[in-house]
Design an enzyme around this catalytic site. Structure first.
Site, PDB file in Angstrom:
ATOM      1  CB  ILE A   1     -32.423 -47.633  38.727  1.00 22.85           C
ATOM      2  CG1 ILE A   1     -33.597 -47.021  38.544  1.00 22.85           C
ATOM      3  CG2 ILE A   1     -31.107 -46.686  38.436  1.00 22.85           C
ATOM      4  CD1 ILE A   1     -34.032 -46.286  37.436  1.00 22.85           C
TER       5      ILE A   1
ATOM      6  NE  ARG B   1     -12.785 -48.729  57.274  1.00 20.25           N
ATOM      7  CZ  ARG B   1     -13.376 -49.693  56.580  1.00 20.25           C
ATOM      8  NH1 ARG B   1     -14.671 -49.232  56.438  1.00 20.25           N
ATOM      9  NH2 ARG B   1     -12.714 -50.747  56.399  1.00 20.25           N
ATOM     10  CD  GLU B   2      -8.495 -46.700  64.627  1.00 22.91           C
ATOM     11  OE1 GLU B   2      -8.955 -45.803  63.584  1.00 22.91           O
ATOM     12  OE2 GLU B   2      -7.542 -47.021  65.087  1.00 22.91           O
ATOM     13  CG  LEU B   3     -15.577 -41.886  64.769  1.00 21.18           C
ATOM     14  CD1 LEU B   3     -15.575 -41.793  66.556  1.00 21.18           C
ATOM     15  CD2 LEU B   3     -15.400 -40.446  64.123  1.00 21.18           C
ATOM     16  CE  LYS B   4     -17.720 -48.846  58.470  1.00 24.18           C
ATOM     17  NZ  LYS B   4     -18.774 -48.227  57.837  1.00 24.18           N
TER      18      LYS B   4
ATOM     19  CD1 TRP C   1     -18.367 -39.062  43.351  1.00 24.47           C
ATOM     20  CD2 TRP C   1     -19.379 -40.789  42.913  1.00 24.47           C
ATOM     21  NE1 TRP C   1     -19.846 -38.749  43.690  1.00 24.47           N
ATOM     22  CE2 TRP C   1     -20.665 -39.998  43.351  1.00 24.47           C
ATOM     23  CE3 TRP C   1     -20.048 -42.474  42.612  1.00 24.47           C
ATOM     24  CZ2 TRP C   1     -21.875 -40.074  43.198  1.00 24.47           C
ATOM     25  CZ3 TRP C   1     -21.514 -42.424  42.795  1.00 24.47           C
ATOM     26  CH2 TRP C   1     -22.509 -41.513  42.914  1.00 24.47           C
TER      27      TRP C   1
ATOM     28  CG  HIS D   1     -33.383 -43.428  49.390  1.00 24.00           C
ATOM     29  ND1 HIS D   1     -33.820 -42.857  48.190  1.00 24.00           N
ATOM     30  CD2 HIS D   1     -32.139 -43.376  49.318  1.00 24.00           C
ATOM     31  CE1 HIS D   1     -32.815 -42.354  47.314  1.00 24.00           C
ATOM     32  NE2 HIS D   1     -31.842 -43.045  47.884  1.00 24.00           N
TER      33      HIS D   1
END
Ligand code: GLN
Ligand code: ZN
Length: 765
Positions: free
Chosen positions: A441, A16-19, A571, A704
């Site tokens: 929720i 996950r280098e890009l992250k 998922w 959100h």
């Protein structure tokens, strides 16, 4: 020979280098140059992997710092005006920070503005940035990024094939905003820019450009079909070979259209739609290359190379070198490298293939079909066959008891004892709730403390006893706060859960988890879907002790909290040796036992979350009903074990309900909580024509946003709802779970919500 290529490769990097790089850049910890260097390094590595594997082309254009659809939006200069003076952008580049502002509202430079909408790419869990379209909009080539990347790959000595979202699919994915208009009216303005892009790529020495047009596997209006023809006719003079790539399903009624487009190649998905191979070949013009997507780009199972070789032999005979081979779709949708999974057992590993392994599979199959198979290829085929033989016969797959139980189910198990009006009476008596009852929720803030405790527990620093004591403390805290706020139906807050699927998957037999199996979900966000390997069995109760503990702390009713069977399925990476529907039923049975146990433990209400119900809809409308039938049956199988007095809740967080409202009613949950606050109760339009029979909690608090909604706003929203739904059937609750928020926002927001409910009770008493 048979050429081998991929439609795209994961860009996040094996670790996950890009992250990491992108997030560090957003936080201001690394500068632009360092970020670009990471991008270059990853591209270099990924192209090299493709060459090392033996692919005939490397794919350029699949890299993005945020999203590949956004890249094309930038390339076309389609930047909404709120992100800066259009003139400026017209003169220069759509720079990286502008792209980041479009994606997330802000970036290290530039003025913050409302982010563009993000939504799921076809039926995947990958989210793209929705192009914002406007009547009369103009386009121009506004980014040189793609050309720079091509130059990079050329310098490294790679044969380059460029991949880009095609003009029709780009428009198909776009939205017109408030003022709806015909998106197709923009095609004429978009095409010259595509022409310019393609011409420039040709000048760079690019031989092939793959234009992704997965819109062709959906139901297209006649005007769109015609537009495909005219658009590709207009592009036929570009000095580069074009391959139209279709995936995620069969061409169906668009087969003649797709096959006949005046381009040099067509890619089809032969995994989701193996039966289209023969008719496509039957109709393929003699000049055209057919790229067959034979390796599954959407799942993690090792390919049966011997069987594929046999199946594709006649295609090879008929097409000769015009047959190309590839995974079915971009490998963006699978984890990067199985080699990193040092903790999976060897047997299981031998059944799997991630992106890196799928390169080898593609190359081997291509070499075999081209009669260039070497010892390595024959070795791979033999190893795959041996592993698959073991898998097919493995006791890990099948549990006789599960099959027997499924076979013995009757329709009675899919229905509650009595219809909703009878149940509602019992529940009212048992629960003693006021008019406009308030609830949440499920999750409450996952505080730093909770996450630190989980990390310490996972790494072994914190013992199980100590960890669980901390989780109990978090639950007790949540209960106390809810009582103080005056909420009517409480939740335990889900402190002990990392993720709503992982938490259950880890406790069920049949699921396995990887260490590094990350897949990009959106931007820098990655998910690690579990893999369903075998029949699903619940060895013991999963949530009961937590819910029982929470209920022991209060006299108010406590709601048990489960993730529904369809969401668990949706998922996860699902086994490919039986229909999805069968796997879903198995999960439903396991969850049904959990419902029974919660009920027996005295939990009076149980919520079964199904946020993924809608996204499971097939891409073709003709297949919707078939899916909805079994999805609804699975939910009912889970829920129907509840006695009349046990209140079953469900929760879904999206606002496009109209299409599936009948199926939602068919779930026969006693209460449904849904997302509505952002759309200003627009969602309830669906309830205009359809009389929803049960209770409903239209969300009045947009979780959100960090904003605290005021009382009048929430009262006003509920009054709108009351115009459509009798007040006796209305609940007052937020849009979704609160785990991403902080208590400092949640408490005042819920205090206002409770106050709003009081006011509503007075008004409607
Ligand atoms: N019960 C879950 C929660 O509150 C629901 C999450 C969801 O809908 N995605 O977090
Ligand atoms: Zn939700």
């Amino acid at each position: 020979m048979t050429s081998a290529h991929v439609l795209g490769y994961p860009r996040i990097g094996a670790n996950r280098e890009l992250k990491r790089a992108v997030e560090a850049y957003w936080r201001g910890e690394v500068d632009r140059e360092a970020l670009e260097a990471t991008g270059r390094e990853l591209r270099k590595r990924h192209w090299q992997a493709q060459r090392d594997a033996g692919l005939d082309y490397v794919t350029v254009g699949d890299f993005a710092f945020y999203d590949q659809v956004l890249n094309v939006t930038a390339l076309l200069g389609a930047v909404p005006s709120r992100f800066g003076a259009t003139d400026e952008i017209a003169r220069g580049e759509v720079d990286l920070d502008t792209q980041f502002r479009m994606a997330r509202g802000r970036a290290p430079s530039g003025t913050p503005a409302a982010a563009c909408e993000m939504t799921k790419y076809f039926d995947t869990n990958y989210h793209y940035l929705v192009p914002e379209l406007q009547e009369g909009q103009r386009f121009h080539l506004a980014s040189s990024r793609l050309f720079d990347e091509v130059a990079e790959a050329r310098e490294a000595g790679h044969p380059v094939k460029v991949a880009l979202t095609g003009p029709l699919t780009w428009l198909w994915l776009g939205k017109g905003g408030e003022a709806e208009f015909d998106r197709l009216s923009l095609l004429e303005a978009v095409l010259p820019v595509y022409g310019e892009i393609l011409t420039r790529l040709a000048a760079q020495g690019v031989e092939w450009v793959q234009l992704d047009e997965p819109a062709l596997v959906q139901d297209l209006p006649v005007a769109w079909k015609q537009a495909f023809e005219s658009a590709y006719n207009a592009l036929r003079s570009v000095p580069v070979k074009l391959m139209v790539a279709t995936y995620f399903g069969g061409l169906g009624d668009n087969l003649q259209l797709a096959v006949g487009l005046p381009v040099d190649g067509l890619h089809i998905d032969a995994v989701r739609a193996p039966d289209q191979l023969t008719p496509v070949i039957d109709n393929l013009p003699g000049y055209k290359v057919l790229s067959v997507g034979a390796i599954d780009g959407r799942n993690v199972w090792r390919a049966d190379l011997a069987a594929l070789h046999e199946r594709l032999a006649s295609a090879r005979m008929r097409l000769g070198e015009r047959l190309w081979l590839a995974p079915s779709c971009s490998l963006l949708h699978v984890p990067v490298d199985l080699a990193a999974e040092s903790e999976l057992d060897e047997e299981l590993k031998s059944w799997l293939a991630f992106a890196r392994q799928k390169l080898d599979e593609t190359v081997t199959l291509a070499r075999l079909l081209g009669n260039r198979g070497n010892d390595e290829d024959r070795g791979r085929v033999a190893a795959a066959t041996a592993a698959l033989d073991v898998r097919r016969a493995s006791p890990r797959l099948h549990r006789a008891a599960v099959a027997e139980r499924l076979a013995s189910l009757s329709d009675a198990e899919l229905s509650r004892d009595n219809p909703f009006p009878v149940r509602a009476r019992d529940q009212r008596r048992a629960l003693d709730l006021p008019l406009f009852p308030t609830t949440t929720i499920g999750s409450f803030p996952q505080t730093g403390e909770i996450r630190a405790a989980r990390r310490a527990y996972r790494s072994g620093e914190l013992g199980r006893e100590a960890y669980e004591a901390q989780m109990r403390a978090a639950i007790a805290d949540a209960v106390q706060r809810q009582e103080a706020l005056g909420l009517d139906m409480l939740v335990h807050g889900e402190a002990e859960r990392n993720d709503m699927v992982e938490y259950f998957g880890e406790q069920l037999d049949g699921f396995v988890f990887t260490r590094h199996g990350w897949v990009q979900s959106y931007g820098s966000r990655c998910v690690k879907p579990p893999i369903i390997v075998g029949d699903v069995v619940r060895p013991e109760a999963m949530t009961v002790r937590w819910s029982r503990y929470a209920q022991s702390l209060t006299k108010r009713p406590m709601k048990g909290m489960l993730t529904g069977p369809v969401t668990m399925l949706q998922w996860s990476f699902v086994r490919d040796d039986q229909p999805r529907e069968v796997t879903c039923r198995q999960i439903a049975l396991a969850l049904r036992d959990e419902v029974a146990d919660l009920q027996a433990a005295g939990i009076p209400a149980i919520q079964i979350d199904e946020p993924a119900l809608r996204e499971g809809l097939p891409l073709r409308q003709a297949e919707w009903q078939g899916y909805l039938d079994w999805a609804v049956a699975c939910f009912r199988l889970t829920a129907a074990v509840a006695r009349d007095a046990t209140q079953i809740h469900t929760h879904m967080c999206y606002s496009e309900f109209n299409d599936i409202i009948a199926a939602i009613a068919a779930l026969d949950a006693d209460v449904i909580t849904i997302e509505t606050s952002r759309s200003n109760m627009e969602l309830l339009d669906a309830f205009q024509d359809f009389a929803y029979p049960n209770e409903i909690g239209p969300g009045v608090y947009d979780i959100h946003s960090p904003n605290v909604p005021d009382v009048a706003w929430m009262v006003q929203l509920m009054e709108k709802a009351a115009e459509r739904i009798p007040v006796e059937r209305l609940w007052v609750n937020p849009d979704c779970g609160l785990k991403t928020r902080g208590w400092s926002e949640v408490e005042p927001a819920l205090a206002n919500m409770v106050e709003a409910a009081r006011e509503l009770r007075q008004r409607h008493a």
